[in-house]
Design a protein around this motif. Structure first.
Motif: not given
Length: 282
Positions: A44-65, A78-82, A99-101
């Motif tokens: 799965q796509p993961g990583g604390k940063g990527a997880n928080q970025a995906a969550a924030a954009v789904r919640l309505g923010a404009r997010v840059r990773m 991972m790029r495609s998932a973000l 890439t981090g694992t």
């Protein structure tokens, strides 16, 4: 009930790890020296940063990773998932490393144990980011201390730090961070947090509290739910609290909303759960 100001455009830069999560779901986690043989493996796509970025954009923010990946197949995934989540990946760096694992074991109660192999995350060069310093930042500690310190030093907007994994913080962070987000173990590991201007302390099944210089100013209960996985819950909470405060919600409502989003995350087996817009949780 406090409502969101839907006219307020929330922009957020998220600095942190981008990982491929290799997840083994088992009935129970093995003990020392023990082998269990009932695992079901997923990537799965993961990583604390990527997880928080995906969550924030789904919640309505404009997010840059803001992060880094390697030169491998996992990087493309991972790029495609973000990108699919709606995150701007224009500042994701490509470095000569893997890439981090994250190797994750999740038991039938949804509890997890995680080993992170940083790879490209340890080589993020924050001096290369082309960004507006006034844009708020949400950061974690799965990238180098130098990267986090540089962004804190050069940012003028709100700076939120999820102190995970817990480690000693330099003077620039103590001076610059406006909101620390921690769990009980992280709070205990850093006694100086008791003097911080604002700390969100998560308490698991007991919900969460907001502390201003060690004094409780808001409290929110946990939301009953069916626990599937706790892997992405803390990241969803951090993203929700940050976005809610940036939207202008008061502190108590923001905390309650973040607890509701965290509960939605534990009911989803993914590290980057599918979330509704923030207004659904207020």
């Amino acid at each position: 009930m406090t409502r969101l100001d839907v006219r307020r455009d929330v922009r957020l830069d998220v600095l942190g790890a981008i990982n491929q999560d290799v997840v083994a779901r088992v009935r129970r986690a093995p003990g020392p020296g023990e082998t269990v043989a009932d695992g079901v493996l997923t990537h799965q796509p993961g990583g604390k940063g990527a997880n928080q970025a995906a969550a924030a954009v789904r919640l309505g923010a404009r997010v840059r990773m803001l992060g880094a990946v390697g030169r491998d197949a996992a990087a493309d995934q991972m790029r495609s998932a973000l990108t699919s989540a709606g995150v701007d990946v224009s500042e994701v760096q490509t470095v000569d490393d893997a890439t981090g694992t994250a190797l994750i074991v999740v038991d039938e109660a949804g509890e997890n144990s995680i080993v992170v192999c940083a790879g490209a995350n340890s080589r993020v060069d924050a001096t290369l980011f082309d960004r507006d310093p006034a844009v708020p930042v949400l950061a974690q500690l799965e990238v180098s201390a130098a990267a986090v310190d540089h962004l804190a030093r050069t940012s003028t907007g709100m700076f939120v730090l999820n102190v995970s994994p817990a480690r000693e913080l330099g003077a620039v962070l103590w001076d610059r961070v406006g909101l620390f987000i921690v769990n009980e173990g992280e709070y205990a590991a850093l006694p100086r947090l008791a003097t911080a201007p604002l700390v969100a302390l998560t308490l698991g099944a007991e919900g969460a509290v907001l502390l201003r210089r060690g004094v409780e100013i808001a409290k929110a209960p946990s939301v009953p739910t069916s626990v599937v996985s706790t892997v992405g819950a803390g990241d969803a909470f951090a993203a929700a609290l940050t976005v809610a405060l940036l939207r202008g919600l008061d502190e108590e409502t923001s905390l309650r909303t973040a607890c509701a989003v965290g509960a939605a995350a534990v009911a989803d087996e993914r590290s980057q759960p599918l979330l509704a817009p923030l207004d659904a949780y207020v």
